[in-house]
Design a protein around this motif. Sequence first.
Motif, PDB file in Angstrom:
ATOM      1  N   SER A  29       0.794  -0.637  -6.055  1.00  0.00           N
ATOM      2  CA  SER A  29      -0.272  -0.766  -5.090  1.00  0.00           C
ATOM      3  C   SER A  29      -1.455  -1.340  -5.941  1.00  0.00           C
ATOM      4  O   SER A  29      -1.583  -1.135  -6.903  1.00  0.00           O
ATOM      5  CB  SER A  29      -0.389   0.378  -4.426  1.00  0.00           C
ATOM      6  N   ASP A  30      -2.418  -2.064  -5.026  1.00  0.00           N
ATOM      7  CA  ASP A  30      -3.773  -2.481  -5.597  1.00  0.00           C
ATOM      8  C   ASP A  30      -4.515  -1.406  -6.234  1.00  0.00           C
ATOM      9  O   ASP A  30      -4.311  -0.209  -5.633  1.00  0.00           O
ATOM     10  CB  ASP A  30      -4.332  -3.355  -4.705  1.00  0.00           C
ATOM     11  N   PRO A  71       0.778  -1.185   0.013  1.00  0.00           N
ATOM     12  CA  PRO A  71       0.037   0.114   0.105  1.00  0.00           C
ATOM     13  C   PRO A  71       0.891   1.304   0.265  1.00  0.00           C
ATOM     14  O   PRO A  71       1.766   1.283   0.889  1.00  0.00           O
ATOM     15  CB  PRO A  71      -0.560   0.025   1.414  1.00  0.00           C
ATOM     16  N   ALA A 120      -7.662   0.973  -6.816  1.00  0.00           N
ATOM     17  CA  ALA A 120      -8.551   1.344  -6.041  1.00  0.00           C
ATOM     18  C   ALA A 120      -9.855   0.730  -6.417  1.00  0.00           C
ATOM     19  O   ALA A 120     -10.267   0.607  -7.673  1.00  0.00           O
ATOM     20  CB  ALA A 120      -8.696   2.605  -6.336  1.00  0.00           C
ATOM     21  N   GLY A 121     -10.627   0.040  -5.365  1.00  0.00           N
ATOM     22  CA  GLY A 121     -11.883  -0.631  -5.657  1.00  0.00           C
ATOM     23  C   GLY A 121     -11.552  -2.071  -5.910  1.00  0.00           C
ATOM     24  O   GLY A 121     -12.631  -2.957  -5.823  1.00  0.00           O
TER      25      GLY A 121
END
Length: 157
Positions: free
Chosen positions: A39-40, A21, A42-43
């Motif tokens: 980072s992953d 993150p 959003a959502g």
Amino acid sequence: MMDWSLQVLSAGCQTLAVNAPAGSGAAALAEGRGLAVISDAAGDPDGPLSGVLAGLVLARDRGAVWLATAPCDMPQLPEDLVGRLVHAAGEGPGARLETADGRQPLCALWNTGLVQPLRQALDSGHPPVWVFQDQAGMAAARLEITLANRNRPDDRL
């Protein structure tokens, strides 16, 4: 703990990146070492496949065909992990490690052609990693060892 995986992956990969993150301690550590941090999106649902998708997108956008992944909590991964996975994958969509302990789904090689199928799977929730791998037709790289799972740096054997 990050170093355990980075050491193994650096033996078979041209570029290294860390999934963490933004603003986290892991991201700061990776950035301090000059590594890309992804980072992953959003959502996306919580879970490891969201990180795999972020890595696949980065790899594809940089012109790579493959993404190798390894979790940071396995200090005894073989130095030739990536080579074993490449050999097992052949011309297929990828490969995952299988040991005497069973499947090690995050010790894997993923073809960037899996971006769209993985995106579709995540849009429907977050399946277990091994379920997605089986559905994608990923091969197994069998290794007759037992791997320790460690959750703190001082757990290293």
